[in-house]
Design a protein around this motif. Structure first.
Motif, PDB file in Angstrom:
ATOM      1  N   ARG A  88      -5.108  -5.597  -1.362  1.00 16.39           N
ATOM      2  CA  ARG A  88      -5.048  -5.155  -2.761  1.00 16.39           C
ATOM      3  C   ARG A  88      -4.567  -3.717  -2.853  1.00 16.39           C
ATOM      4  O   ARG A  88      -3.694  -3.384  -3.674  1.00 16.39           O
ATOM      5  N   VAL A  92      -1.467  -1.992  -4.904  1.00 16.60           N
ATOM      6  CA  VAL A  92      -1.745  -0.966  -5.932  1.00 16.60           C
ATOM      7  C   VAL A  92      -0.972   0.305  -5.638  1.00 16.60           C
ATOM      8  O   VAL A  92      -0.318   0.874  -6.534  1.00 16.60           O
ATOM      9  N   GLU A  97       1.400  -4.673  -9.794  1.00 15.08           N
ATOM     10  CA  GLU A  97       0.194  -5.016 -10.540  1.00 15.08           C
ATOM     11  C   GLU A  97      -0.346  -6.366 -10.076  1.00 15.08           C
ATOM     12  O   GLU A  97       0.381  -7.366 -10.049  1.00 15.08           O
TER      13      GLU A  97
END
Length: 220
Positions: A88, A92, A97
């Motif tokens: 993740r 980021v 997104e």
């Protein structure tokens, strides 16, 4: 650490220990931002402390407060494992997104799968594949799940720890293609910089040991 006032604590087998929020604050003195986000994600996911309880210990002039504040801003309690957090964060920091633990449903509203990361606005999902995914029973189950995702028009891409730690630009390339953005390998530098500072690399481990040795010698 010596404290000038009483801090939050809990008793474990009659031993007084700093509570979870205070422990995170102490870790903020020593660990990199990436390492801290991993810890905060875990604490939030397991409900060992709330965001409000963590924010309560983040006060001016408290050692570790700045790093913990940065980590809390990046944290997401939906991450279910260390490498899901890393996957993740790579997205980021590369300005892709994503939505963690996205529930995919078919046209009738029936749940098809819950995926690690959905690249918002695309037909792509990115997931972390640990060693257990290579075992025969799990592999069969995974392929069945892949076919279900394909039937609802989603493309699943699985990545390993090796991809995250040693070949991250390949993940960025897939993400760029998914969102329709020209591929720019230089975008990965922010990820590799944070990774290099973390305990996931020999360089980060060596830096941590140097910091702890200096503090031990000076008594700070």
């Amino acid at each position: 650490s010596r404290h000038t006032r009483v801090i939050g604590f809990e008793e474990v087998d009659d031993l007084r220990c700093a509570d979870v929020a205070e422990t995170l604050l102490a870790c903020g003195r020593w660990l990199s931002l990436l390492d801290m986000v991993v810890l905060v994600d875990c604490v939030l996911h397991l409900e060992l402390a709330t965001r409000d309880e963590i924010e309560e210990v983040i006060r001016p002039r408290r050692p570790g407060a700045r790093r913990l504040r940065e980590a809390l801003a990046l944290a997401d309690e939906r991450s279910e494992s260390v490498f899901e957090t890393l996957l993740r964060l790579l997205h980021v920091w590369c300005e892709v997104e994503v939505m963690p633990q996205h529930e995919v449903v078919d046209v009738d509203g029936v749940l098809v799968a819950r995926v690690d990361l959905w690249l918002i606005g695309t037909d792509s999902v990115h997931e972390y594949d640990g060693d257990e995914h290579e075992r025969s029973p799990r592999r069969v189950k995974d392929r069945r799940r892949d076919r279900k995702l394909d039937r609802v028009g989603l493309v699943r891409r699985g990545f390993t720890s090796g991809d995250l730690l040693h070949r991250p630009v390949t993940i960025l390339e897939d993400a760029d293609r998914a969102i329709g953005r020209p591929h720019d390998p230089s975008r990965i530098r922010i990820w590799t910089g944070h990774l290099r500072d973390s305990l996931f690399t020999p360089a980060g481990q060596a830096a941590f040991l140097r910091r702890s040795a200096r503090t031990h010698e000076t008594g700070e």
